[in-house]
Design a protein around this motif. Structure first.
Motif, mmCIF file in Angstrom:
data_model
loop_
_atom_site.group_PDB
_atom_site.id
_atom_site.type_symbol
_atom_site.label_atom_id
_atom_site.label_comp_id
_atom_site.label_asym_id
_atom_site.label_seq_id
_atom_site.Cartn_x
_atom_site.Cartn_y
_atom_site.Cartn_z
ATOM 1 N N PRO A 19 1.092 -1.018 -0.045
ATOM 2 C CA PRO A 19 -0.080 0.073 0.078
ATOM 3 C C PRO A 19 0.854 1.240 -0.208
ATOM 4 C CG PRO A 19 -0.474 -1.715 1.647
ATOM 5 C CD PRO A 19 0.407 -1.421 1.054
ATOM 6 N N TYR A 20 0.383 2.505 -0.246
ATOM 7 C CA TYR A 20 1.050 3.829 -0.725
ATOM 8 C C TYR A 20 1.367 3.637 1.113
ATOM 9 C CZ TYR A 20 -0.166 3.927 -5.385
ATOM 10 O OH TYR A 20 -0.728 3.842 -6.573
ATOM 11 N N THR A 21 2.294 4.264 1.299
ATOM 12 C CA THR A 21 2.347 5.415 3.063
ATOM 13 C C THR A 21 1.693 6.191 2.970
ATOM 14 O OG1 THR A 21 4.021 7.311 1.653
ATOM 15 C CG2 THR A 21 4.924 4.735 2.489
ATOM 16 N N GLU A 39 -0.034 -4.799 -9.846
ATOM 17 C CA GLU A 39 0.713 -3.402 -9.282
ATOM 18 C C GLU A 39 -0.746 -2.474 -9.452
ATOM 19 O OE1 GLU A 39 4.414 -1.954 -11.606
ATOM 20 O OE2 GLU A 39 3.242 -3.396 -13.083
ATOM 21 N N SER A 40 -1.563 -2.502 -9.507
ATOM 22 C CA SER A 40 -2.554 -0.999 -9.016
ATOM 23 C C SER A 40 -3.686 -2.131 -8.092
ATOM 24 C CB SER A 40 -3.656 -0.712 -10.730
ATOM 25 O OG SER A 40 -1.977 -0.213 -11.010
ATOM 26 N N LYS A 41 -3.264 -2.811 -7.855
ATOM 27 C CA LYS A 41 -4.429 -3.734 -6.867
ATOM 28 C C LYS A 41 -4.689 -2.780 -5.636
ATOM 29 C CE LYS A 41 -1.595 -6.948 -4.243
ATOM 30 N NZ LYS A 41 -1.227 -8.730 -3.905
ATOM 31 N N VAL A 70 -11.050 3.879 5.169
ATOM 32 C CA VAL A 70 -12.122 3.563 3.711
ATOM 33 C C VAL A 70 -11.083 3.194 3.160
ATOM 34 C CG1 VAL A 70 -12.906 5.259 2.184
ATOM 35 C CG2 VAL A 70 -12.781 6.250 4.157
ATOM 36 N N LEU A 71 -10.114 3.106 3.140
ATOM 37 C CA LEU A 71 -9.220 1.929 1.654
ATOM 38 C C LEU A 71 -9.270 0.371 2.082
ATOM 39 C CD1 LEU A 71 -6.609 4.658 0.939
ATOM 40 C CD2 LEU A 71 -8.388 4.237 -0.834
ATOM 41 N N GLY A 90 -10.067 -3.012 0.734
ATOM 42 C CA GLY A 90 -9.445 -3.820 0.801
ATOM 43 C C GLY A 90 -7.912 -3.816 0.898
ATOM 44 N N VAL A 91 -7.444 -2.017 1.161
ATOM 45 C CA VAL A 91 -6.382 -1.818 1.667
ATOM 46 C C VAL A 91 -5.887 -2.196 2.300
ATOM 47 C CG1 VAL A 91 -4.369 -0.706 1.097
ATOM 48 C CG2 VAL A 91 -6.526 -0.271 -0.708
ATOM 49 N N PRO A 92 -4.729 -3.418 2.967
ATOM 50 C CA PRO A 92 -4.814 -3.665 4.105
ATOM 51 C C PRO A 92 -4.002 -2.899 4.873
ATOM 52 C CG PRO A 92 -2.777 -4.710 1.981
ATOM 53 C CD PRO A 92 -4.003 -4.208 2.093
ATOM 54 N N TYR A 93 -4.648 -1.694 5.804
ATOM 55 C CA TYR A 93 -4.203 -1.642 6.236
ATOM 56 C C TYR A 93 -4.100 -1.034 7.584
ATOM 57 C CZ TYR A 93 -2.479 2.779 3.011
ATOM 58 O OH TYR A 93 -2.128 3.373 1.953
#
Length: 245
Positions: free
Chosen positions: A51-53, A94-96, A162-163, A167-170
């Motif tokens: 995920p993005y920082t 790469e864009s998941k 929200v992300l 599904g973003v694994p934060y």
């Protein structure tokens, strides 16, 4: 009535036409939507994607806000000339964590899917301040005002929550440390903070804030985002054609 004129039944009866349209749409919808239920089986597994920082996430939002995607795609096609020019072709994985993804198709400027690490932070800052100073033929507008705009990241935790729903694994720790991670990534001299950032986000690169300011600017965030594009995956492990260059 000949076989070829039976379509007149649909043209003269609105109810039959409506039913026919619903049937055709239903069939088409099943054909297109059905495979999506098996999407996890069709996306390649690629190591290194993260995920993005928080700082990169803010930079991505600025990238979208300023409409950068209108001129720069992030989709390298599986064609030899594109791979030789830009690098390994784009992978869906790469864009998941992108919502929405920035693949695009129009290129007024070059594709930037692999721009991370290609130029220095100073080059990016100069390019944003005055594109023609580094690319004489550029038609890109100036974005110098980003260097004078303090980054407002008050809502970064809410964005990450929200992300995560999408599904973003934060993790809870990622969200709790968001503010600290933004400061760490824009203050490379704080070794302990940078090490903690790297544990949460492997290969995250610390970028000195413009002028050493206590609060990073929008330009700092955008540069951090640009500098990570295409850097998380070692394509040599997946395709020898990555060495075409």
């Amino acid at each position: 009535m000949s076989l070829w004129n039976k379509h007149a039944i649909f043209e003269k009866n609105s109810i039959i036409l409506s039913v026919g349209i619903l049937i055709v749409v239903a069939i088409g919808g099943l054909v297109e939507i059905g495979p999506l239920f098996y999407l996890k089986n069709t996306i390649e597994t690629v190591g290194g994607v993260r995920p993005y920082t928080p700082l990169e996430l803010e930079g991505r939002d600025i990238y979208v806000r300023e409409g950068c995607y209108l001129c720069h795609s992030q989709m390298i096609r599986a064609l030899r000339d594109e791979v030789e020019r830009y690098g390994h072709y784009s992978l869906a994985a790469e864009s998941k964590y992108d919502h929405p993804f920035q693949w695009g198709s129009k290129r007024t400027g070059p594709d930037i899917a692999r721009i991370g690490g290609k130029y220095s932070d100073d080059w990016h800052r100069a390019h944003l301040n005055n594109p023609r100073a580094v690319v004489p033929d550029s038609v890109m507008p100036r974005y110098g005002f980003l260097a004078d705009s303090p980054l407002d990241y008050r809502h970064v935790r809410e964005k990450m929550k929200v992300l995560r729903v999408e599904g973003v694994p934060y993790t809870d720790e990622d969200i709790a440390q968001a503010d600290a991670d933004i400061k760490a990534q824009s203050s490379p001299d704080d070794t302990a903070a940078v090490d903690a950032l790297d544990k949460r986000y492997p290969k995250a690169v610390a970028h000195a804030a413009l002028g050493g300011a206590a609060t990073p600017t929008e330009q700092d965030a955008l540069v951090a985002y640009l500098q990570m594009l295409g850097t998380t995956v070692d394509f040599k492990l997946y395709d020898e054609k990555a060495n075409w260059r």
